[in-house]
Design a protein around this motif. Structure first.
Motif, short mmCIF file in Angstrom:
data_model
loop_
_atom_site.label_atom_id
_atom_site.label_comp_id
_atom_site.label_asym_id
_atom_site.label_seq_id
_atom_site.Cartn_x
_atom_site.Cartn_y
_atom_site.Cartn_z
N ALA A 167 0.86 -1.24 -0.02
CA ALA A 167 -0.01 0.00 -0.02
C ALA A 167 0.94 1.43 0.01
CB ALA A 167 -0.84 0.17 1.13
N ARG A 168 1.81 1.26 0.62
CA ARG A 168 2.62 2.39 0.93
C ARG A 168 3.39 2.66 -0.45
NH1 ARG A 168 8.23 2.65 0.96
NH2 ARG A 168 8.39 0.42 1.61
N ARG A 169 3.87 1.58 -1.29
CA ARG A 169 4.44 1.96 -2.51
C ARG A 169 3.37 2.28 -3.81
NH1 ARG A 169 8.45 -3.34 -2.56
NH2 ARG A 169 10.19 -2.35 -1.09
N GLU A 170 2.36 2.19 -3.61
CA GLU A 170 1.20 2.76 -4.69
C GLU A 170 1.48 4.01 -5.19
OE1 GLU A 170 -2.72 2.39 -3.64
OE2 GLU A 170 -2.83 0.10 -3.01
N GLY A 171 1.95 4.11 -6.27
CA GLY A 171 2.20 5.45 -7.15
C GLY A 171 3.75 5.58 -7.02
N GLN A 172 4.68 4.92 -6.26
CA GLN A 172 5.99 5.17 -5.86
C GLN A 172 6.85 4.52 -7.30
OE1 GLN A 172 8.38 4.47 -2.10
NE2 GLN A 172 9.03 2.87 -3.10
N PRO A 173 7.63 5.28 -7.74
CA PRO A 173 8.46 4.85 -9.01
C PRO A 173 9.21 3.49 -8.53
CG PRO A 173 8.96 7.28 -8.53
CD PRO A 173 8.07 6.68 -7.25
N GLU A 174 9.27 2.74 -9.50
CA GLU A 174 9.92 1.28 -9.23
C GLU A 174 11.21 1.58 -8.95
OE1 GLU A 174 11.12 -2.32 -8.68
OE2 GLU A 174 8.93 -1.55 -8.81
N THR A 175 11.86 2.43 -9.44
CA THR A 175 13.30 2.57 -8.79
C THR A 175 13.41 2.89 -7.57
OG1 THR A 175 13.16 5.33 -9.40
CG2 THR A 175 13.99 3.72 -11.12
N LEU A 176 12.49 3.45 -6.83
CA LEU A 176 12.79 3.65 -5.28
C LEU A 176 12.58 2.29 -4.71
CD1 LEU A 176 11.25 7.10 -4.58
CD2 LEU A 176 13.81 6.45 -4.95
N SER A 177 11.34 1.49 -5.35
CA SER A 177 11.30 0.14 -4.48
C SER A 177 12.30 -0.58 -4.70
CB SER A 177 9.84 -0.40 -5.31
OG SER A 177 8.83 0.68 -5.15
N ALA A 178 13.02 -0.68 -5.85
CA ALA A 178 14.13 -1.29 -6.14
C ALA A 178 15.41 -0.84 -5.20
CB ALA A 178 14.51 -1.24 -7.53
N TYR A 179 15.62 0.31 -5.14
CA TYR A 179 16.45 0.92 -4.13
C TYR A 179 16.03 0.25 -2.74
CZ TYR A 179 18.12 4.32 -0.86
OH TYR A 179 18.71 5.20 0.16
N GLU A 180 14.89 0.25 -2.25
CA GLU A 180 14.80 -0.38 -1.05
C GLU A 180 15.19 -1.72 -0.90
OE1 GLU A 180 10.65 2.39 -0.36
OE2 GLU A 180 10.42 0.19 -0.58
N ARG A 181 14.64 -2.49 -1.94
CA ARG A 181 15.06 -4.11 -1.92
C ARG A 181 16.51 -4.26 -1.92
NH1 ARG A 181 10.31 -4.20 -5.27
NH2 ARG A 181 11.61 -3.95 -7.12
N GLU A 182 17.20 -3.44 -2.93
CA GLU A 182 18.58 -3.82 -3.05
C GLU A 182 19.56 -3.41 -1.56
OE1 GLU A 182 20.39 -4.85 -5.32
OE2 GLU A 182 19.61 -4.21 -7.18
N ARG A 183 19.23 -2.32 -0.92
CA ARG A 183 19.73 -1.88 0.44
C ARG A 183 19.29 -2.72 1.63
NH1 ARG A 183 24.24 0.28 -1.06
NH2 ARG A 183 24.15 1.61 0.67
N GLU A 184 18.02 -3.32 1.34
CA GLU A 184 17.66 -4.23 2.49
C GLU A 184 18.52 -5.67 2.23
OE1 GLU A 184 13.32 -3.14 3.65
OE2 GLU A 184 13.59 -4.68 1.98
N TRP A 185 18.95 -6.07 0.91
CA TRP A 185 19.70 -7.07 0.83
C TRP A 185 20.98 -6.93 1.28
CZ3 TRP A 185 24.07 -8.18 -2.15
CH2 TRP A 185 24.34 -9.45 -2.10
N LEU A 186 21.86 -5.81 0.88
CA LEU A 186 23.06 -5.56 1.25
C LEU A 186 23.29 -5.18 2.67
CD1 LEU A 186 26.12 -4.93 -0.24
CD2 LEU A 186 25.18 -2.67 -0.33
N GLU A 187 22.63 -4.27 3.09
CA GLU A 187 22.88 -3.81 4.53
C GLU A 187 22.18 -4.45 5.46
OE1 GLU A 187 25.32 -2.06 5.11
OE2 GLU A 187 25.95 -0.84 3.69
N GLY A 188 21.08 -4.84 4.98
CA GLY A 188 20.05 -5.70 6.07
C GLY A 188 20.59 -6.82 6.34
N LEU A 189 21.33 -7.78 5.34
CA LEU A 189 21.98 -8.99 5.76
C LEU A 189 23.19 -8.71 6.55
CD1 LEU A 189 21.51 -10.88 2.57
CD2 LEU A 189 20.21 -11.11 4.40
N ALA A 190 23.95 -7.73 6.36
CA ALA A 190 25.18 -7.44 6.87
C ALA A 190 24.92 -7.04 8.61
CB ALA A 190 25.99 -6.39 6.39
N LYS A 191 23.76 -6.32 8.61
CA LYS A 191 23.39 -6.00 10.07
C LYS A 191 22.74 -7.21 10.85
CE LYS A 191 22.24 -3.05 13.03
NZ LYS A 191 23.20 -1.88 13.76
N TYR A 192 22.28 -8.30 10.02
CA TYR A 192 21.78 -9.51 10.53
C TYR A 192 23.17 -10.19 10.86
CZ TYR A 192 20.34 -14.60 10.58
OH TYR A 192 20.15 -15.69 10.84
N ALA A 193 24.08 -10.25 10.13
CA ALA A 193 25.31 -10.92 10.58
C ALA A 193 25.81 -10.33 11.61
CB ALA A 193 26.31 -10.96 9.54
#
Length: 404
Positions: A284-310
């Motif tokens: 719902a939050r992403r409705e109308g949000q450019p896909e570039t920003l949604s992809a940005y969120e996913r990429e950074r969660e993968w990179l930094e979120g996994l490192a934070k997990y470790a």
């Protein structure tokens, strides 16, 4: 009956407070300010010996290597098997430890993924070794030419990079002091603030683990790391403030799902339902949000979120391993004043998980560090083999959660 205004009633209540109490409170305030000011005497302004690593610094670094070897594969399959070194730096010197192989490392380092070359020849530090091998060093090329806090390549080897623990404290105090109004600078409790943020050896070892995991990501899936780091430029244009309410609702739901996943009394079906609520709010939050920003969120969660997990999981597992008698910290750490034997790491892990719900009003990428970490907690509970899929091309944490 005479009716008094709220103001008049408040004045009477204030006058009824004994002067001795008011005086005592003022005295306590003055004492607190004086103690804070006195505690700032002797705050470090530079490393004690910038050309060498102290014994405490070497012990912290070796503890990372020992933890990674003993528990790394349990935290993330394959992490404990990848041979990556560590670069740390202070205000004037860069140190390289744990570089694999017997040959001397090639000159300098390459900033990844942009490919910028920095530094020069590595020289052994006279009389100093790390795990039986030389410690290499070279002068820092310049204050703006550090290895930064991430991962670089030395030759063909991915290497974790971070400031030394000693210099990190110096930088923290100097940076915080500059941001304060002049009248607060002499009395602000810098030591207390530093202790709360990064004041223990365990927290620093966790930070080393964070960057070490980036080196692992680069070793295993360099293309994914490059893509995830390349989108970092979007941070400046991301609508942090404009999406506050929607993000806050989403993070509250994510925290509820992760907290339930970490507990022992909630059924799997309930955890999955909470996770679906979070996914619905995200959509719902992403409705109308450019896909570039949604992809940005996913990429950074993968990179930094996994490192934070470790970063948070490795010391937490060390706590349990020490408690069970299956792991013993490096004996040299017993002489380091800020080492707690991992006793606080379970509580710290829980406190960090609670941070997830507090990030809606804060700008910057820290939000993705914690949202990625929380998704890992959910996946640990409901998809035990998720780590075997997380490095696959196009596999995003939120999509793995969506499979639950």
């Amino acid at each position: 009956m005479v009716l008094l205004s709220n103001h008049a009633q408040g004045a009477i209540r204030l006058r009824s407070i004994p002067l001795v109490v008011i005086g005592g409170l003022l005295l306590l305030l003055v004492l607190a300010v004086a103690i804070s000011a006195l505690s700032n005497i002797g705050l470090p302004t530079r490393s004690k010996d910038p050309e060498r690593l102290s014994e405490a610094e070497k012990a912290r670094l070796e503890e990372l290597f020992r933890l990674r070897e003993a528990l790394g594969n349990a935290v993330w399959p394959g992490w404990g098997d990848v041979d990556t070194g560590v670069i740390v730096h202070n205000e004037s010197t860069v140190f390289l430890v744990g570089y694999p192989g017997d040959a001397a490392p090639p000159p300098g380092w390459v900033m990844m993924p942009r490919g910028e070359e920095r530094g020069g020849a590595w020289e052994p530090v006279p009389g100093e070794t790390f795990r039986g091998a030389p410690i290499y060093s070279q002068p820092l090329p310049g204050p703006d030419k550090t290895p930064e806090n991430f991962t670089v390549k030395v030759g063909d080897t991915w290497v974790a990079t971070l400031a030394t623990r000693e210099y990190a404290e110096v930088s923290f105090v100097q940076g915080f002091r500059q941001d304060l109004p002049p009248f607060l600078r002499p009395i602000f409790p810098y030591r207390l603030m530093w202790s709360a943020m990064m004041g223990t050896t365990e927290a620093y070892v966790g930070a080393l683990a964070h960057e070490s995991f980036h080196a692992f990501q680069g070793t295993v899936v360099p293309e994914r790391l490059a893509a995830a780091e390349a989108v970092a430029k979007l941070e400046d244009s991301y609508p942090w403030d404009a999406t506050y309410d929607a993000w806050q609702a989403e993070l509250t739901a994510l925290h509820a799902a992760a907290k339930a996943a970490a507990g022992t009394t909630t059924r799997d079906a309930e955890v999955a339902a909470l996770a679906r609520t979070w996914l619905d709010l995200r959509a719902a939050r992403r409705e109308g949000q450019p896909e570039t920003l949604s992809a940005y969120e996913r990429e950074r969660e993968w990179l930094e979120g996994l490192a934070k997990y470790a970063e948070l999981t490795l010391p937490r597992w060390a706590y349990h391993a020490v408690k069970d008698g299956t792991y013993t910290p490096l004996p040299a750490l017993t002489g380091v004043p800020d080492f707690r034997g991992y006793r606080t790491r379970e509580r710290f892990w829980s406190a960090q998980l609670s941070e997830v719900q507090r990030l809606g009003g804060r700008g910057g990428e820290t939000r993705f560090y914690y949202s990625g970490f929380a998704q890992g907690v959910i996946l640990d509970r409901l998809m035990p083999d998720w780590k075997a899929r997380a490095f696959d091309e196009g596999a995003w944490l939120e999509e793995l959660v969506g499979l639950l």
